[in-house]
Design a protein around this motif. Structure first.
Motif, PDB file in Angstrom:
ATOM      1  N   ALA A   1      40.994 -27.613 -31.496  1.00 34.60           N
ATOM      2  CA  ALA A   1      40.556 -26.375 -32.152  1.00 34.60           C
ATOM      3  C   ALA A   1      39.225 -25.905 -31.576  1.00 34.60           C
ATOM      4  O   ALA A   1      39.041 -24.707 -31.312  1.00 34.60           O
ATOM      5  N   ARG A   2      38.287 -26.842 -31.358  1.00 31.30           N
ATOM      6  CA  ARG A   2      36.982 -26.459 -30.803  1.00 31.30           C
ATOM      7  C   ARG A   2      37.123 -25.905 -29.388  1.00 31.30           C
ATOM      8  O   ARG A   2      36.375 -24.996 -29.001  1.00 31.30           O
ATOM      9  N   MET A   3      38.066 -26.452 -28.635  1.00 35.39           N
ATOM     10  CA  MET A   3      38.273 -25.988 -27.260  1.00 35.39           C
ATOM     11  C   MET A   3      39.172 -24.762 -27.207  1.00 35.39           C
ATOM     12  O   MET A   3      39.426 -24.221 -26.133  1.00 35.39           O
ATOM     13  N   GLU A   4      39.673 -24.344 -28.368  1.00 38.47           N
ATOM     14  CA  GLU A   4      40.542 -23.161 -28.486  1.00 38.47           C
ATOM     15  C   GLU A   4      41.773 -23.289 -27.588  1.00 38.47           C
ATOM     16  O   GLU A   4      42.175 -22.337 -26.903  1.00 38.47           O
TER      17      GLU A   4
ATOM     18  N   ARG B   1      38.188 -28.330 -17.678  1.00 40.20           N
ATOM     19  CA  ARG B   1      38.727 -28.506 -19.028  1.00 40.20           C
ATOM     20  C   ARG B   1      39.526 -29.803 -19.130  1.00 40.20           C
ATOM     21  O   ARG B   1      39.415 -30.539 -20.122  1.00 40.20           O
ATOM     22  N   ALA B   2      40.316 -30.114 -18.098  1.00 39.13           N
ATOM     23  CA  ALA B   2      41.115 -31.349 -18.112  1.00 39.13           C
ATOM     24  C   ALA B   2      40.226 -32.584 -18.126  1.00 39.13           C
ATOM     25  O   ALA B   2      40.500 -33.552 -18.848  1.00 39.13           O
ATOM     26  N   HIS B   3      39.151 -32.565 -17.347  1.00 35.58           N
ATOM     27  CA  HIS B   3      38.223 -33.692 -17.340  1.00 35.58           C
ATOM     28  C   HIS B   3      37.520 -33.833 -18.693  1.00 35.58           C
ATOM     29  O   HIS B   3      37.292 -34.955 -19.168  1.00 35.58           O
TER      30      HIS B   3
ATOM     31  N   THR C   1      48.553 -28.708 -17.226  1.00 35.64           N
ATOM     32  CA  THR C   1      48.924 -29.473 -18.408  1.00 35.64           C
ATOM     33  C   THR C   1      47.765 -30.373 -18.832  1.00 35.64           C
ATOM     34  O   THR C   1      47.147 -31.034 -17.998  1.00 35.64           O
ATOM     35  N   LEU C   2      47.493 -30.397 -20.126  1.00 39.01           N
ATOM     36  CA  LEU C   2      46.443 -31.252 -20.682  1.00 39.01           C
ATOM     37  C   LEU C   2      47.103 -32.369 -21.485  1.00 39.01           C
ATOM     38  O   LEU C   2      48.022 -32.115 -22.279  1.00 39.01           O
ATOM     39  N   TYR C   3      46.622 -33.583 -21.289  1.00 38.47           N
ATOM     40  CA  TYR C   3      47.232 -34.749 -21.910  1.00 38.47           C
ATOM     41  C   TYR C   3      46.317 -35.336 -22.984  1.00 38.47           C
ATOM     42  O   TYR C   3      45.203 -35.754 -22.698  1.00 38.47           O
TER      43      TYR C   3
END
Length: 481
Positions: free
Chosen positions: A25-28, A393-395, A113-115
């Protein structure tokens, strides 16, 4: 990837999942799909653009973690005279995604893709990435089919690429592949991975390329919650990676010849960085003769030895500065990726990474003798910036997830003593650094704040005491015991 379990205690899922939801949520980050995206997916999944060339008779297989459904790559290896032929099929995302359409626009917002431990935030809707476009066994799927011919020493001598309809036969995972090759039970196509992979590693060594064998932290879902382990790559992981590297290098060469493309670049590290590493090697007792090249030194190290593990950790500093470089006309002044020691492109994971789709489309057009599509040419300049944002963002997601699980695993254990290795020391404040615990699989800040404290012993085993573990921040701190 294969894993070596080192953790015993688990972190409860309820608290962690709540924190993970808050992080998203914080990262939207999007948790649903727009109606127009889903409508387009429904249509394109039923009616993809199918290629005329039928390669479904080729007995391809995939190698992925057991729970993966977004399968980008499938391969087949065979002998070709005294050399070898590698067929490498890459999911053809463009067969399903209309340029300028709703799926295309959403992918440019998501980038990759974010894991998370509890779920994925995928680049493409699962109906495509884990269904119609995935190279799952038993289904006919459009793909970009690379044919890479190697000589007896594993050097690339010929490249071909065409759009094709393919069908994977087998879905394999790393541990099973390694066991089959080691035990001699693999069929010829799979056994050849154990021949071609090492040959490509030798060619990497000849080029001066470097792959750092550093065990990485990995979050796993265990009975009753989450745990951390160190990911210990098997040889088969490296062999599989070499096929992807081979394809990425072939793609880069093709784009450079055509004068248009998207490369993954990394400038050579400055001499000052190597000078610092030599000082670190001396402090750790790592023997680095003046005449021994850095890549050869890396191949001589054993990451299971504390001093070597600490040195390898310091070597990651040479990899800073990697970027995506787009060009149309004049080639970049320095098109090389210094760790690969050759020009290189990301092109083998288009279901999970935006850049790969565009690199693949350039190569497909060039190989067919067609002009690069205007929509690709127009988009190329903006892709590096999008990927920079996506990678950052992924990192951030990866580090935040690990921090949460680490803090939860250690919550309430302040005062306990653990065995660890000092893997990093702050040059400006040598009483501070990083400790890597044996179990649980935690890496955290270590600081000796006592008056007159001596510098931390880099690369040395050390007993450390947990002084703080707060999942709400999250914060973990250790001090020498």
């Amino acid at each position: 990837m294969p894993r070596r379990h080192l953790s015993v205690r688990t972190a409860g899922t309820a608290r962690i999942d709540s924190e993970l939801a808050g992080l998203r949520a914080r990262m939207e980050l999007p948790e649903s799909w727009l109606a127009e995206v889903l409508a387009e997916v429904e249509q394109t999944a039923r009616e993809p653009r199918l290629p005329s060339y039928d390669a479904t008779a080729l007995p391809l297989f995939t190698i992925d973690p057991p729970d993966s459904m977004d399968l980008d790559q499938a391969m087949h290896l065979e002998r070709r005279g005294s050399g070898y032929r590698v067929h490498y099929a890459i999911a053809d995302v463009d067969a399903f995604v209309r340029p300028g359409g709703a799926i295309d626009a959403e992918a440019r917002r998501r980038v990759e893709t974010l894991y998370f431990p509890d779920l994925r935030v995928p680049l493409h809707p699962p109906q495509l990435s884990e269904g119609a476009a995935s190279l799952l066994p038993g289904q006919d799927v459009p793909a970009l089919l690379w044919q890479l011919d190697l000589d007896a020493d594993g050097a690339l001598v010929r490249t071909d690429l065409r759009r094709a309809l393919v069908r994977s036969r087998r879905r394999l995972e790393y541990a099973g592949v390694q066991a089959a090759i080691d035990e001699g039970t693999a069929d010829e196509a799979l056994a050849l991975l154990g021949t071609v992979g090492p040959l490509r590693e030798e060619r990497e060594a000849d080029r001066g390329g470097v792959s750092l064998p550093i065990p990485e932290q990995e979050i796993e879902l265990a009975e009753g919650g989450y745990t951390l382990s160190y990911r210990a790559p098997r040889p088969a992981d490296g062999w599989n990676a070499q096929i992807s590297l081979l394809t990425g290098m072939a793609a880069a060469a093709m784009m450079l010849d055509a004068g248009i493309g998207l490369l993954r670049t990394l400038p050579a590290a400055p001499e000052s960085a190597y000078a610092r590493l030599r000082r670190t090697a001396g402090a750790l007792g790592v023997d680095w003769p003046a005449e021994l090249p850095y890549p050869q030194l890396i191949r001589s190290l054993n990451p299971n030895r504390p001093a070597h593990a600490a040195f390898l950790n310091e070597c990651t500093g040479l990899l800073r500065g990697a970027a995506y470089t787009a060009f149309d006309g004049a080639a970049p002044a320095d098109p090389r990726h210094s760790a690969v020691a050759a020009p290189y492109a990301h092109c083998t994971a288009p279901l999970r990474r935006l850049a790969d789709r565009f690199a693949g489309e350039v190569c497909a057009a060039v190989a067919a003798g067609d002009p690069v599509p205007d929509w690709v040419r127009r988009a190329l300049p903006e892709i590096p910036k999008l990927m920079e944002t996506g990678d950052r963002r992924a990192h951030e997601v990866e580090r935040a997830c690990v921090d949460l699980v680490e803090a939860e695993l250690l919550r309430g254990r302040e005062g306990e003593v653990f065995d660890g290795v000092v893997v990093d020391v702050d040059e400006k404040k040598p009483q501070s650094g990083t400790v890597q615990l044996h179990a649980p699989a935690v890496r955290a800040k270590l600081s000796d704040d006592r008056p007159g404290a001596t510098p931390l012993p880099l690369g040395t085993r050390l007993r450390v005491r947990l002084t703080a573990a707060d999942p709400s921040k999250p914060v973990i701190r250790f001090a020498p015991a």
